[in-house]
Design a protein around this motif. Structure first.
Motif, PDB file in Angstrom:
ATOM      1  N   ASP A 153      -2.591  18.360  17.151  1.00 32.64           N
ATOM      2  CA  ASP A 153      -1.159  18.486  17.425  1.00 32.64           C
ATOM      3  C   ASP A 153      -0.586  19.373  16.318  1.00 32.64           C
ATOM      4  OD1 ASP A 153       0.678  17.613  19.438  1.00 32.64           O
ATOM      5  OD2 ASP A 153       1.785  16.546  17.892  1.00 32.64           O
ATOM      6  N   ARG A 154       0.382  20.187  16.649  1.00 30.68           N
ATOM      7  CA  ARG A 154       0.725  21.277  15.731  1.00 30.68           C
ATOM      8  C   ARG A 154       1.573  20.854  14.540  1.00 30.68           C
ATOM      9  NH1 ARG A 154       2.497  26.450  18.795  1.00 30.68           N
ATOM     10  NH2 ARG A 154       2.408  27.205  16.640  1.00 30.68           N
ATOM     11  N   ILE A 155       2.339  19.778  14.668  1.00 27.09           N
ATOM     12  CA  ILE A 155       3.045  19.212  13.502  1.00 27.09           C
ATOM     13  C   ILE A 155       2.804  17.708  13.479  1.00 27.09           C
ATOM     14  CG2 ILE A 155       5.264  18.741  12.416  1.00 27.09           C
ATOM     15  CD1 ILE A 155       6.292  21.313  13.255  1.00 27.09           C
ATOM     16  N   ILE A 156       2.223  17.234  12.395  1.00 28.35           N
ATOM     17  CA  ILE A 156       1.900  15.807  12.263  1.00 28.35           C
ATOM     18  C   ILE A 156       2.262  15.342  10.857  1.00 28.35           C
ATOM     19  CG2 ILE A 156       0.086  14.044  12.300  1.00 28.35           C
ATOM     20  CD1 ILE A 156      -1.485  15.768  14.222  1.00 28.35           C
ATOM     21  N   GLY A 157       2.792  14.136  10.769  1.00 30.76           N
ATOM     22  CA  GLY A 157       2.982  13.481   9.485  1.00 30.76           C
ATOM     23  C   GLY A 157       1.864  12.479   9.286  1.00 30.76           C
ATOM     24  N   TRP A 158       1.023  12.696   8.287  1.00 30.52           N
ATOM     25  CA  TRP A 158      -0.136  11.834   8.023  1.00 30.52           C
ATOM     26  C   TRP A 158       0.163  10.905   6.853  1.00 30.52           C
ATOM     27  CZ3 TRP A 158      -3.915  12.292  11.561  1.00 30.52           C
ATOM     28  CH2 TRP A 158      -4.053  13.516  12.241  1.00 30.52           C
ATOM     29  N   ASP A 159      -0.207   9.635   6.963  1.00 34.84           N
ATOM     30  CA  ASP A 159      -0.041   8.674   5.872  1.00 34.84           C
ATOM     31  C   ASP A 159      -1.405   8.378   5.256  1.00 34.84           C
ATOM     32  OD1 ASP A 159       2.634   8.600   6.416  1.00 34.84           O
ATOM     33  OD2 ASP A 159       2.532   6.790   7.641  1.00 34.84           O
ATOM     34  N   ILE A 192       0.873  -1.157   0.000  1.00 36.53           N
ATOM     35  CA  ILE A 192       0.000   0.000   0.000  1.00 36.53           C
ATOM     36  C   ILE A 192       0.921   1.221   0.000  1.00 36.53           C
ATOM     37  CG2 ILE A 192      -1.787   1.255   1.252  1.00 36.53           C
ATOM     38  CD1 ILE A 192      -2.634  -1.450  -0.004  1.00 36.53           C
ATOM     39  N   ASN A 193       0.881   1.966  -1.089  1.00 33.75           N
ATOM     40  CA  ASN A 193       1.794   3.079  -1.301  1.00 33.75           C
ATOM     41  C   ASN A 193       1.143   4.368  -0.791  1.00 33.75           C
ATOM     42  OD1 ASN A 193       3.634   1.323  -2.917  1.00 33.75           O
ATOM     43  ND2 ASN A 193       1.886   1.310  -4.299  1.00 33.75           N
ATOM     44  N   THR A 194       1.720   4.966   0.214  1.00 35.47           N
ATOM     45  CA  THR A 194       1.062   6.070   0.901  1.00 35.47           C
ATOM     46  C   THR A 194       1.689   7.428   0.607  1.00 35.47           C
ATOM     47  OG1 THR A 194       2.427   5.691   2.874  1.00 35.47           O
ATOM     48  CG2 THR A 194       0.276   4.615   2.801  1.00 35.47           C
ATOM     49  N   ILE A 195       0.852   8.459   0.710  1.00 40.74           N
ATOM     50  CA  ILE A 195       1.320   9.838   0.631  1.00 40.74           C
ATOM     51  C   ILE A 195       1.567  10.309   2.056  1.00 40.74           C
ATOM     52  CG2 ILE A 195       0.833  12.173  -0.188  1.00 40.74           C
ATOM     53  CD1 ILE A 195      -1.402  10.915  -1.942  1.00 40.74           C
ATOM     54  N   ARG A 196       2.751  10.844   2.317  1.00 41.43           N
ATOM     55  CA  ARG A 196       3.059  11.428   3.621  1.00 41.43           C
ATOM     56  C   ARG A 196       2.874  12.953   3.527  1.00 41.43           C
ATOM     57  NH1 ARG A 196       6.193  10.676   8.310  1.00 41.43           N
ATOM     58  NH2 ARG A 196       5.136   8.627   8.332  1.00 41.43           N
ATOM     59  N   PHE A 197       1.829  13.440   4.183  1.00 42.89           N
ATOM     60  CA  PHE A 197       1.595  14.876   4.303  1.00 42.89           C
ATOM     61  C   PHE A 197       2.137  15.353   5.648  1.00 42.89           C
ATOM     62  CE2 PHE A 197      -1.866  13.644   1.417  1.00 42.89           C
ATOM     63  CZ  PHE A 197      -1.858  14.668   0.479  1.00 42.89           C
ATOM     64  N   THR A 198       2.828  16.482   5.652  1.00 37.46           N
ATOM     65  CA  THR A 198       3.238  17.101   6.904  1.00 37.46           C
ATOM     66  C   THR A 198       2.393  18.346   7.107  1.00 37.46           C
ATOM     67  OG1 THR A 198       5.510  16.300   6.718  1.00 37.46           O
ATOM     68  CG2 THR A 198       5.127  18.131   8.217  1.00 37.46           C
ATOM     69  N   THR A 199       1.623  18.373   8.202  1.00 40.53           N
ATOM     70  CA  THR A 199       0.744  19.500   8.488  1.00 40.53           C
ATOM     71  C   THR A 199       1.259  20.304   9.673  1.00 40.53           C
ATOM     72  OG1 THR A 199      -0.671  18.144   9.940  1.00 40.53           O
ATOM     73  CG2 THR A 199      -1.302  18.305   7.621  1.00 40.53           C
ATOM     74  N   TYR A 200       0.860  21.548   9.702  1.00 40.77           N
ATOM     75  CA  TYR A 200       1.290  22.456  10.773  1.00 40.77           C
ATOM     76  C   TYR A 200       0.154  23.407  11.123  1.00 40.77           C
ATOM     77  CZ  TYR A 200       3.652  26.507  12.894  1.00 40.77           C
ATOM     78  OH  TYR A 200       4.012  27.543  13.720  1.00 40.77           O
ATOM     79  N   ILE A 201      -0.052  23.619  12.415  1.00 40.52           N
ATOM     80  CA  ILE A 201      -0.998  24.621  12.898  1.00 40.52           C
ATOM     81  C   ILE A 201      -0.178  25.769  13.487  1.00 40.52           C
ATOM     82  CG2 ILE A 201      -2.919  25.117  14.461  1.00 40.52           C
ATOM     83  CD1 ILE A 201      -3.539  22.116  14.486  1.00 40.52           C
ATOM     84  N   ASP A 202      -0.289  26.964  12.898  1.00 45.25           N
ATOM     85  CA  ASP A 202       0.532  28.070  13.380  1.00 45.25           C
ATOM     86  C   ASP A 202      -0.051  28.658  14.666  1.00 45.25           C
ATOM     87  OD1 ASP A 202      -1.479  29.961  12.715  1.00 45.25           O
ATOM     88  OD2 ASP A 202      -0.622  30.313  10.735  1.00 45.25           O
ATOM     89  N   LYS A 203       0.641  29.637  15.243  1.00 39.84           N
ATOM     90  CA  LYS A 203       0.242  30.180  16.542  1.00 39.84           C
ATOM     91  C   LYS A 203      -1.083  30.937  16.481  1.00 39.84           C
ATOM     92  CE  LYS A 203       3.570  33.922  15.781  1.00 39.84           C
ATOM     93  NZ  LYS A 203       4.829  34.514  16.299  1.00 39.84           N
ATOM     94  N   ASN A 204      -1.545  31.237  15.270  1.00 37.15           N
ATOM     95  CA  ASN A 204      -2.844  31.892  15.100  1.00 37.15           C
ATOM     96  C   ASN A 204      -3.966  30.894  14.823  1.00 37.15           C
ATOM     97  OD1 ASN A 204      -1.754  34.559  15.363  1.00 37.15           O
ATOM     98  ND2 ASN A 204      -0.970  34.370  13.271  1.00 37.15           N
ATOM     99  N   GLY A 205      -3.603  29.596  14.815  1.00 36.32           N
ATOM    100  CA  GLY A 205      -4.603  28.551  14.582  1.00 36.32           C
ATOM    101  C   GLY A 205      -4.848  28.220  13.126  1.00 36.32           C
TER     102      GLY A 205
END
Length: 349
Positions: free
Chosen positions: A301-307, A202-215
Protein backbone atom coordinates in the motif's frame (compact mmCIF):
# COMPACT_ATOMS: atom_id res chain seq x y z
CA UNK A 1 -23.46 17.92 22.54
CA UNK A 2 -22.21 18.40 26.10
CA UNK A 3 -19.14 16.31 25.31
CA UNK A 4 -18.32 18.46 22.26
CA UNK A 5 -18.82 21.64 24.29
CA UNK A 6 -16.45 20.40 27.01
CA UNK A 7 -13.87 19.49 24.37
CA UNK A 8 -14.16 22.96 22.81
CA UNK A 9 -13.76 24.64 26.21
CA UNK A 10 -10.70 22.48 26.93
CA UNK A 11 -9.09 23.44 23.59
CA UNK A 12 -9.74 27.15 24.15
CA UNK A 13 -8.27 26.85 27.64
CA UNK A 14 -5.08 25.28 26.22
CA UNK A 15 -4.65 28.16 23.77
CA UNK A 16 -5.37 30.90 26.32
CA UNK A 17 -2.98 29.42 28.91
CA UNK A 18 -0.18 28.63 26.44
CA UNK A 19 2.83 30.78 27.36
CA UNK A 20 4.29 30.12 23.91
CA UNK A 21 1.30 31.74 22.18
CA UNK A 22 1.79 34.39 19.50
CA UNK A 23 0.10 37.76 19.85
CA UNK A 24 -3.67 37.83 19.34
CA UNK A 25 -3.31 40.06 16.26
CA UNK A 26 -0.81 37.68 14.67
CA UNK A 27 -2.98 34.66 15.45
CA UNK A 28 -6.01 36.33 13.86
CA UNK A 29 -4.00 37.32 10.78
CA UNK A 30 -2.45 33.87 10.31
CA UNK A 31 -5.61 31.89 11.00
CA UNK A 32 -7.51 34.06 8.48
CA UNK A 33 -4.75 33.51 5.92
CA UNK A 34 -4.81 29.76 6.65
CA UNK A 35 -8.58 29.86 6.08
CA UNK A 36 -8.14 31.58 2.71
CA UNK A 37 -5.23 29.42 1.50
CA UNK A 38 -6.69 26.09 2.65
CA UNK A 39 -10.30 27.08 1.87
CA UNK A 40 -11.70 25.79 5.15
CA UNK A 41 -12.34 26.97 8.70
CA UNK A 42 -8.87 27.06 10.37
CA UNK A 43 -9.60 24.25 12.80
CA UNK A 44 -6.19 22.67 12.20
CA UNK A 45 -4.42 26.01 12.64
CA UNK A 46 -5.30 25.77 16.32
CA UNK A 47 -5.41 21.96 16.64
CA UNK A 48 -1.85 21.64 15.34
CA UNK A 49 -0.53 24.46 17.57
CA UNK A 50 0.33 26.71 14.64
CA UNK A 51 -0.47 29.66 16.91
CA UNK A 52 2.77 29.01 18.85
CA UNK A 53 5.71 31.40 18.51
CA UNK A 54 8.11 28.75 17.22
CA UNK A 55 5.91 27.98 14.17
CA UNK A 56 6.56 30.37 11.29
CA UNK A 57 5.75 28.07 8.36
CA UNK A 58 2.07 27.52 9.23
CA UNK A 59 1.09 27.14 5.56
CA UNK A 60 3.25 23.98 5.32
CA UNK A 61 0.83 22.06 7.52
CA UNK A 62 -1.95 19.90 6.09
CA UNK A 63 -5.57 21.00 6.26
CA UNK A 64 -8.33 18.52 7.07
CA UNK A 65 -9.27 18.44 3.36
CA UNK A 66 -5.70 17.58 2.40
CA UNK A 67 -5.55 14.86 5.06
CA UNK A 68 -8.81 13.35 3.77
CA UNK A 69 -7.64 13.58 0.17
CA UNK A 70 -4.60 11.44 1.00
CA UNK A 71 -6.30 9.05 3.42
CA UNK A 72 -9.25 8.35 1.11
CA UNK A 73 -7.30 8.28 -2.16
CA UNK A 74 -7.93 5.19 -4.30
CA UNK A 75 -4.66 5.89 -6.12
CA UNK A 76 -2.67 5.63 -2.89
CA UNK A 77 -4.66 2.87 -1.18
CA UNK A 78 -5.95 -0.44 -2.54
CA UNK A 79 -8.83 -2.18 -0.80
CA UNK A 80 -7.11 -5.57 -0.54
CA UNK A 81 -4.21 -4.04 1.38
CA UNK A 82 -6.49 -1.88 3.50
CA UNK A 83 -8.51 -4.90 4.60
CA UNK A 84 -5.36 -6.83 5.48
CA UNK A 85 -3.95 -3.96 7.53
CA UNK A 86 -7.19 -3.10 9.33
CA UNK A 87 -8.04 -6.65 10.41
CA UNK A 88 -5.54 -7.40 13.16
CA UNK A 89 -6.17 -11.14 13.05
CA UNK A 90 -5.55 -11.34 9.29
CA UNK A 91 -2.48 -9.14 9.69
CA UNK A 92 -1.04 -11.26 12.52
CA UNK A 93 -1.57 -14.52 10.64
CA UNK A 94 -0.16 -13.12 7.39
CA UNK A 95 2.98 -11.69 8.98
CA UNK A 96 3.62 -14.82 11.04
CA UNK A 97 3.29 -16.92 7.87
CA UNK A 98 5.96 -14.72 6.29
CA UNK A 99 8.28 -15.12 9.30
CA UNK A 100 8.09 -11.49 10.37
CA UNK A 101 8.96 -10.55 13.97
CA UNK A 102 5.48 -9.77 15.31
CA UNK A 103 3.85 -10.32 18.73
CA UNK A 104 3.07 -14.05 18.92
CA UNK A 105 -0.59 -14.84 18.37
CA UNK A 106 -1.66 -17.27 21.09
CA UNK A 107 -5.44 -17.40 20.54
CA UNK A 108 -8.34 -15.28 19.37
CA UNK A 109 -12.10 -15.00 19.58
CA UNK A 110 -15.07 -14.10 17.43
CA UNK A 111 -17.46 -12.96 20.14
CA UNK A 112 -18.14 -15.99 22.38
CA UNK A 113 -16.39 -18.45 20.04
CA UNK A 114 -12.75 -18.79 21.16
CA UNK A 115 -9.97 -20.43 19.18
CA UNK A 116 -6.81 -22.06 20.45
CA UNK A 117 -4.68 -23.97 17.91
CA UNK A 118 -7.61 -23.61 15.49
CA UNK A 119 -9.89 -25.51 17.87
CA UNK A 120 -13.14 -23.69 18.77
CA UNK A 121 -14.47 -23.38 22.30
CA UNK A 122 -17.74 -21.69 23.18
CA UNK A 123 -17.46 -19.34 26.17
CA UNK A 124 -20.81 -18.53 27.76
CA UNK A 125 -19.82 -17.66 31.32
CA UNK A 126 -17.18 -15.79 33.28
CA UNK A 127 -16.05 -19.08 34.80
CA UNK A 128 -15.36 -20.60 31.38
CA UNK A 129 -13.45 -17.52 30.28
CA UNK A 130 -11.40 -17.67 33.47
CA UNK A 131 -10.57 -21.32 32.77
CA UNK A 132 -9.70 -20.54 29.15
CA UNK A 133 -7.13 -17.90 30.09
CA UNK A 134 -5.74 -20.00 32.93
CA UNK A 135 -5.12 -22.84 30.50
CA UNK A 136 -3.42 -20.36 28.15
CA UNK A 137 -1.05 -19.20 30.87
CA UNK A 138 -0.19 -22.75 31.91
CA UNK A 139 0.15 -24.13 28.38
CA UNK A 140 2.39 -21.30 27.16
CA UNK A 141 4.16 -20.71 30.49
CA UNK A 142 3.27 -17.01 30.46
CA UNK A 143 1.84 -14.62 33.02
CA UNK A 144 -0.21 -12.39 30.78
CA UNK A 145 -1.78 -11.67 27.41
CA UNK A 146 -2.41 -8.51 25.45
CA UNK A 147 -5.89 -8.41 23.94
CA UNK A 148 -6.85 -5.97 21.20
CA UNK A 149 -10.00 -5.65 19.18
CA UNK A 150 -9.61 -7.08 15.68
CA UNK A 151 -10.79 -3.82 14.13
CA UNK A 152 -10.03 -1.35 16.94
CA UNK A 153 -8.07 1.88 16.38
CA UNK A 154 -6.33 4.49 18.46
CA UNK A 155 -5.68 2.22 21.43
CA UNK A 156 -9.39 1.52 21.97
CA UNK A 157 -10.46 -2.02 22.78
CA UNK A 158 -7.15 -3.06 24.36
CA UNK A 159 -6.69 -5.02 27.58
CA UNK A 160 -3.84 -6.46 29.58
CA UNK A 161 -4.86 -9.77 31.11
CA UNK A 162 -2.56 -10.84 33.95
CA UNK A 163 -2.39 -14.10 35.87
CA UNK A 164 -2.17 -12.31 39.23
CA UNK A 165 -5.40 -10.36 38.72
CA UNK A 166 -7.19 -12.64 36.31
CA UNK A 167 -10.44 -13.11 38.24
CA UNK A 168 -11.06 -9.37 38.61
CA UNK A 169 -10.14 -8.68 34.99
CA UNK A 170 -12.45 -11.38 33.66
CA UNK A 171 -15.31 -9.94 35.75
CA UNK A 172 -14.54 -6.44 34.49
CA UNK A 173 -14.05 -7.20 30.79
CA UNK A 174 -16.17 -10.31 30.23
CA UNK A 175 -19.09 -8.66 28.41
CA UNK A 176 -16.85 -6.50 26.25
CA UNK A 177 -14.66 -9.44 25.22
CA UNK A 178 -17.45 -11.87 24.32
CA UNK A 179 -19.36 -9.22 22.40
CA UNK A 180 -16.47 -8.31 20.12
CA UNK A 181 -13.60 -9.96 18.22
CA UNK A 182 -10.12 -9.97 19.76
CA UNK A 183 -6.63 -11.25 19.08
CA UNK A 184 -4.76 -12.56 22.14
CA UNK A 185 -1.01 -12.05 21.88
CA UNK A 186 2.02 -12.65 24.04
CA UNK A 187 3.15 -9.50 25.81
CA UNK A 188 6.23 -8.00 24.19
CA UNK A 189 9.36 -7.94 26.34
CA UNK A 190 10.59 -4.40 25.76
CA UNK A 191 14.23 -3.40 25.49
CA UNK A 192 15.54 -2.30 28.93
CA UNK A 193 16.78 0.99 27.50
CA UNK A 194 13.24 1.89 26.38
CA UNK A 195 11.92 0.76 29.77
CA UNK A 196 14.18 3.37 31.33
CA UNK A 197 11.91 6.05 29.86
CA UNK A 198 8.59 4.32 30.53
CA UNK A 199 8.07 0.67 31.43
CA UNK A 200 4.28 0.37 31.80
CA UNK A 201 3.47 0.43 28.08
CA UNK A 202 5.03 -0.88 24.91
CA UNK A 203 6.39 2.36 23.46
CA UNK A 204 6.32 2.25 19.68
CA UNK A 205 7.94 4.12 16.82
CA UNK A 206 5.45 5.25 14.17
CA UNK A 207 7.09 5.22 10.74
CA UNK A 208 5.21 6.66 7.77
CA UNK A 209 6.25 5.02 4.50
CA UNK A 210 5.46 5.95 0.93
CA UNK A 211 5.88 4.20 -2.42
CA UNK A 212 6.17 6.77 -5.21
CA UNK A 213 4.78 6.35 -8.74
CA UNK A 214 8.14 4.93 -9.87
CA UNK A 215 8.04 2.23 -7.19
CA UNK A 216 10.74 3.79 -5.02
CA UNK A 217 10.24 3.36 -1.27
CA UNK A 218 10.55 6.26 1.18
CA UNK A 219 10.34 6.74 4.93
CA UNK A 220 8.69 10.14 5.29
CA UNK A 221 8.92 10.56 9.06
CA UNK A 222 9.25 8.82 12.38
CA UNK A 223 8.21 9.64 15.91
CA UNK A 224 8.13 7.65 19.12
CA UNK A 225 5.14 7.35 21.43
CA UNK A 226 5.26 6.84 25.19
CA UNK A 227 2.57 6.10 27.72
CA UNK A 228 2.53 7.98 31.01
CA UNK A 229 0.91 8.02 34.42
CA UNK A 230 0.62 4.23 34.64
CA UNK A 231 -1.21 3.81 31.31
CA UNK A 232 -0.36 0.68 29.28
CA UNK A 233 -1.32 2.47 26.03
CA UNK A 234 1.07 4.75 24.13
CA UNK A 235 -1.32 6.07 21.44
CA UNK A 236 -1.43 9.85 21.06
CA UNK A 237 -5.21 9.65 20.68
CA UNK A 238 -5.30 8.06 24.14
CA UNK A 239 -3.17 10.77 25.74
CA UNK A 240 0.28 9.40 24.91
CA UNK A 241 3.42 11.54 24.57
CA UNK A 242 5.03 11.79 21.12
CA UNK A 243 8.63 12.74 20.35
CA UNK A 244 10.21 13.34 16.94
CA UNK A 245 12.93 10.95 15.77
CA UNK A 246 15.94 11.89 13.65
CA UNK A 247 15.77 9.44 10.73
CA UNK A 248 19.52 9.50 10.11
CA UNK A 249 20.79 9.19 13.67
CA UNK A 250 17.91 7.30 15.30
CA UNK A 251 17.77 9.75 18.21
CA UNK A 252 14.82 11.48 19.84
CA UNK A 253 14.67 15.17 18.98
CA UNK A 254 13.57 18.12 21.08
CA UNK A 255 10.45 18.30 23.22
CA UNK A 256 7.50 15.96 23.38
CA UNK A 257 4.11 16.71 21.84
CA UNK A 258 0.63 15.87 23.05
CA UNK A 259 -2.69 16.34 21.28
CA UNK A 260 -4.66 19.40 22.33
CA UNK A 261 -7.61 17.40 23.63
CA UNK A 262 -5.24 15.85 26.19
CA UNK A 263 -3.67 19.14 27.26
CA UNK A 264 -1.16 19.86 24.47
CA UNK A 265 1.84 19.80 26.81
CA UNK A 266 5.42 20.07 25.58
CA UNK A 267 7.97 18.42 27.83
CA UNK A 268 11.75 18.10 27.69
CA UNK A 269 11.69 14.91 29.79
CA UNK A 270 9.28 12.11 30.58
CA UNK A 271 7.04 13.08 33.52
CA UNK A 272 7.35 9.65 35.18
CA UNK A 273 11.04 8.79 34.76
CA UNK A 274 12.55 12.29 34.25
CA UNK A 275 14.62 10.91 31.37
CA UNK A 276 15.45 13.73 28.93
CA UNK A 277 14.13 13.04 25.42
CA UNK A 278 16.56 15.02 23.28
CA UNK A 279 19.46 12.93 21.89
CA UNK A 280 18.20 9.68 23.45
CA UNK A 281 19.56 6.93 21.18
CA UNK A 282 16.94 4.35 20.17
CA UNK A 283 18.28 0.77 20.11
CA UNK A 284 18.01 -1.18 16.83
CA UNK A 285 16.86 1.88 14.90
CA UNK A 286 18.54 0.97 11.60
CA UNK A 287 17.05 -2.52 11.90
CA UNK A 288 13.65 -0.92 12.49
CA UNK A 289 13.92 1.09 9.26
CA UNK A 290 14.94 -2.03 7.34
CA UNK A 291 11.98 -3.90 8.82
CA UNK A 292 9.35 -1.41 7.64
CA UNK A 293 10.92 -1.15 4.18
CA UNK A 294 10.80 -4.93 3.92
CA UNK A 295 7.20 -4.97 5.15
CA UNK A 296 6.18 -2.74 2.23
CA UNK A 297 7.30 -5.45 -0.18
CA UNK A 298 4.69 -7.76 1.37
CA UNK A 299 1.93 -5.14 1.72
CA UNK A 300 2.65 -2.52 -0.96
CA UNK A 301 0.00 0.00 0.00
CA UNK A 302 1.49 3.32 -0.98
CA UNK A 303 1.16 5.17 2.35
CA UNK A 304 1.28 3.20 5.60
CA UNK A 305 1.88 4.08 9.22
CA UNK A 306 3.89 1.25 10.82
CA UNK A 307 4.17 0.73 14.60
CA UNK A 308 7.47 -0.78 15.68
CA UNK A 309 8.29 -1.88 19.22
CA UNK A 310 11.90 -2.36 20.34
CA UNK A 311 12.38 -5.78 21.90
CA UNK A 312 15.41 -7.16 23.69
CA UNK A 313 16.82 -8.70 20.51
CA UNK A 314 15.52 -6.31 17.87
CA UNK A 315 12.50 -4.53 16.40
CA UNK A 316 9.02 -6.08 16.47
CA UNK A 317 6.32 -5.11 13.98
CA UNK A 318 3.16 -4.44 15.99
CA UNK A 319 0.80 -3.31 13.23
CA UNK A 320 0.36 -1.29 10.05
CA UNK A 321 -2.23 1.39 9.31
CA UNK A 322 -3.47 2.41 5.88
CA UNK A 323 -5.72 4.97 7.60
CA UNK A 324 -2.68 6.41 9.33
CA UNK A 325 -3.64 9.67 11.03
CA UNK A 326 -1.49 12.37 9.46
CA UNK A 327 -2.28 14.89 12.20
CA UNK A 328 0.41 13.87 14.69
CA UNK A 329 3.20 13.21 12.13
CA UNK A 330 2.42 16.56 10.48
CA UNK A 331 2.93 18.26 13.87
CA UNK A 332 6.03 16.23 14.68
CA UNK A 333 7.62 16.78 11.27
CA UNK A 334 6.99 20.51 11.47
CA UNK A 335 4.76 20.74 8.41
CA UNK A 336 4.67 17.88 5.91
CA UNK A 337 4.33 20.23 2.93
CA UNK A 338 7.91 21.46 3.31
CA UNK A 339 8.85 17.97 2.09
CA UNK A 340 8.86 17.99 -1.77
CA UNK A 341 7.77 14.34 -1.81
CA UNK A 342 4.61 15.22 0.07
CA UNK A 343 3.70 17.80 -2.52
CA UNK A 344 3.92 15.02 -5.12
CA UNK A 345 1.65 12.89 -2.96
CA UNK A 346 -1.00 15.59 -2.83
CA UNK A 347 -0.82 16.19 -6.58
CA UNK A 348 -1.36 12.49 -7.27
CA UNK A 349 -3.97 11.73 -4.59
Amino acid sequence: MKKKLNLFIRRVSVIINDENRKSISRILKESLHFWIVKKEIPYFYFGKFLYRKDVSNYKDYLSSKEVDKITLSKKLHRIQFSKLLRNKLSFALFMEENNFPVPQLVSYNHKNQFYLNSKPTKIDSEEKLLQFFESQFNLNEINGLFLKSTTGMGGKGCFLINRNNLHNQVTKYYKEIVNDDFVHQKIIVQHPKINMIYQHSINTIRFTTYIDKNGEKHILSAFMRFGSGGSFIDNSSAGGICVSVDLKEGKLKGKSHQLMKHGGKQLIKHPDSNIIFNDFQIPYFEESKELVLTAITLIPDRIIGWDIAIGKKGPILVEGNDNNSLITPDIIYGGYLKNPIFKEILEEA
